[in-house]
Scaffold this motif. Sequence first.
Motif, mmCIF file in Angstrom:
data_model
loop_
_atom_site.group_PDB
_atom_site.id
_atom_site.type_symbol
_atom_site.label_atom_id
_atom_site.label_comp_id
_atom_site.label_asym_id
_atom_site.label_seq_id
_atom_site.Cartn_x
_atom_site.Cartn_y
_atom_site.Cartn_z
ATOM 1 N N UNK A 52 -11.523 4.910 -11.138
ATOM 2 C CA UNK A 52 -10.835 3.732 -10.583
ATOM 3 C C UNK A 52 -9.928 4.142 -9.428
ATOM 4 N N UNK A 53 -9.222 5.263 -9.573
ATOM 5 C CA UNK A 53 -8.361 5.764 -8.496
ATOM 6 C C UNK A 53 -9.187 6.010 -7.240
ATOM 7 N N UNK A 54 -10.373 6.572 -7.408
ATOM 8 C CA UNK A 54 -11.251 6.820 -6.259
ATOM 9 C C UNK A 54 -11.688 5.498 -5.634
ATOM 10 N N UNK A 55 -11.960 4.488 -6.461
ATOM 11 C CA UNK A 55 -12.369 3.181 -5.950
ATOM 12 C C UNK A 55 -11.239 2.522 -5.166
ATOM 13 N N UNK A 56 -10.012 2.678 -5.641
ATOM 14 C CA UNK A 56 -8.853 2.122 -4.933
ATOM 15 C C UNK A 56 -8.703 2.797 -3.573
ATOM 16 N N UNK A 57 -8.878 4.111 -3.526
ATOM 17 C CA UNK A 57 -8.775 4.844 -2.269
ATOM 18 C C UNK A 57 -9.899 4.435 -1.313
ATOM 19 N N UNK A 58 -11.099 4.219 -1.834
ATOM 20 C CA UNK A 58 -12.210 3.785 -0.993
ATOM 21 C C UNK A 58 -11.921 2.414 -0.393
ATOM 22 N N UNK A 59 -11.303 1.553 -1.158
ATOM 23 C CA UNK A 59 -10.926 0.226 -0.655
ATOM 24 C C UNK A 59 -9.864 0.347 0.436
ATOM 25 N N UNK B 122 -1.399 -1.457 -4.228
ATOM 26 C CA UNK B 122 -2.619 -0.699 -3.967
ATOM 27 C C UNK B 122 -2.200 0.771 -3.916
ATOM 28 N N UNK B 123 -2.583 1.526 -4.933
ATOM 29 C CA UNK B 123 -2.132 2.918 -5.049
ATOM 30 C C UNK B 123 -3.122 3.847 -4.360
ATOM 31 N N UNK B 124 -2.820 4.198 -3.117
ATOM 32 C CA UNK B 124 -3.681 5.099 -2.347
ATOM 33 C C UNK B 124 -3.466 6.550 -2.793
ATOM 34 N N UNK B 125 -4.384 7.421 -2.387
ATOM 35 C CA UNK B 125 -4.271 8.840 -2.780
ATOM 36 C C UNK B 125 -4.793 9.762 -1.682
ATOM 37 N N UNK C 51 0.862 -1.177 0.000
ATOM 38 C CA UNK C 51 0.000 0.000 0.000
ATOM 39 C C UNK C 51 0.899 1.227 0.000
ATOM 40 N N UNK C 52 0.722 2.103 -0.973
ATOM 41 C CA UNK C 52 1.590 3.270 -1.092
ATOM 42 C C UNK C 52 0.848 4.435 -1.713
ATOM 43 N N UNK C 53 1.424 5.628 -1.522
ATOM 44 C CA UNK C 53 0.900 6.865 -2.096
ATOM 45 C C UNK C 53 2.082 7.563 -2.749
ATOM 46 N N UNK C 54 1.919 8.003 -3.983
ATOM 47 C CA UNK C 54 3.061 8.575 -4.710
ATOM 48 C C UNK C 54 3.585 9.866 -4.090
ATOM 49 N N UNK C 55 2.824 10.496 -3.188
ATOM 50 C CA UNK C 55 3.318 11.695 -2.497
ATOM 51 C C UNK C 55 3.940 11.367 -1.135
ATOM 52 N N UNK C 56 3.904 10.110 -0.743
ATOM 53 C CA UNK C 56 4.372 9.698 0.582
ATOM 54 C C UNK C 56 5.895 9.612 0.620
ATOM 55 N N UNK D 284 -6.344 0.588 6.607
ATOM 56 C CA UNK D 284 -4.896 0.344 6.558
ATOM 57 C C UNK D 284 -4.163 1.341 7.447
ATOM 58 N N UNK D 285 -4.603 2.556 7.454
ATOM 59 C CA UNK D 285 -4.071 3.546 8.394
ATOM 60 C C UNK D 285 -2.969 4.429 7.850
ATOM 61 N N UNK D 286 -2.098 3.914 7.035
ATOM 62 C CA UNK D 286 -1.012 4.748 6.528
ATOM 63 C C UNK D 286 -0.172 4.010 5.513
ATOM 64 N N UNK D 287 0.714 4.747 4.898
ATOM 65 C CA UNK D 287 1.622 4.168 3.914
ATOM 66 C C UNK D 287 3.062 4.516 4.295
#
Length: 267
Positions: free
Chosen positions: A216-223, A134-137, A101-106, A229-232
């Motif tokens: 799809x990005x929004x759906x991934x974030x909702x998941x 899992x690309x969080x945002x 689980x990661x976020x490209x700004x993290x 998960x709490x954080x990346x």
Amino acid sequence: MGTTKPGKKAERRVSARERMAAERQRRAAAEKRRRGLIVGGSVVAVLAIAATVGIVVGNSSGGGTDDVRGRPVTPPPGAAGPGQTVIPDGRADAPAVLTVYEDFRCPFCDRVEKTLGPTIRQLADAGRFRVEYHIASFLDDRLGGNGSRRAANAAACAQQAGKFRDYHEVLFANQPDEDDDAFGKRSRLLDLAGKVDGLRTPAFEACVNDSTFAPWVKAVEADFVAKDIGGTPTVLLDGRPVTVLDRGGNAVSPDAFRAQVDQALGT
């Protein structure tokens, strides 16, 4: 019957004139203040409108829209998992799954990618495990801007082009400071695509500029939120947590990561 002396009458007339003059000055000052408030309020309103327009223009840099209302969720080709919210990398028949689980700004995700990314890809290529990204945002909402969402969309566009792994690596190699929304500029995402051979095509540019995979990005974030998960970064190997950061917030060494994999897989 009493009378008033002429001197007293004169004094009273002077006093009345002074009171009238003072009242006129008070009213004039009040009117001046009122006009000032009106003008000042108008200026503030104009500035507020200008700022709002500036935000809208800035957030839409490069064209396209991030509005997902009424748009269907279309996963990029090859997306897997429940709801197809996962981008897999590695052999489908691998005996284990490394969930990332990661976020490209993290910035902590960036540390893990730079230190452990080559090892993760090497082990995936060797068939030790398959990686599921899992690309969080969520950082856009916490920091402001659109960088996480637009980078995630661009990564999905790269997946569509068969270049996810390389573009994923390029994005982290060029990650801006956490509070810098550089990835919110589509032109920046397109420039970085030029670092991946064969990625920057008209189809890829259209995908990025149109935010094709925004729903799809929004759906991934909702998941991500639903799973709490709490954080990346959060990394799991067959569902069990893997330590990728030490107590100081730095990535563990590749050897330490390999040792965890060997122990978990019994080799």
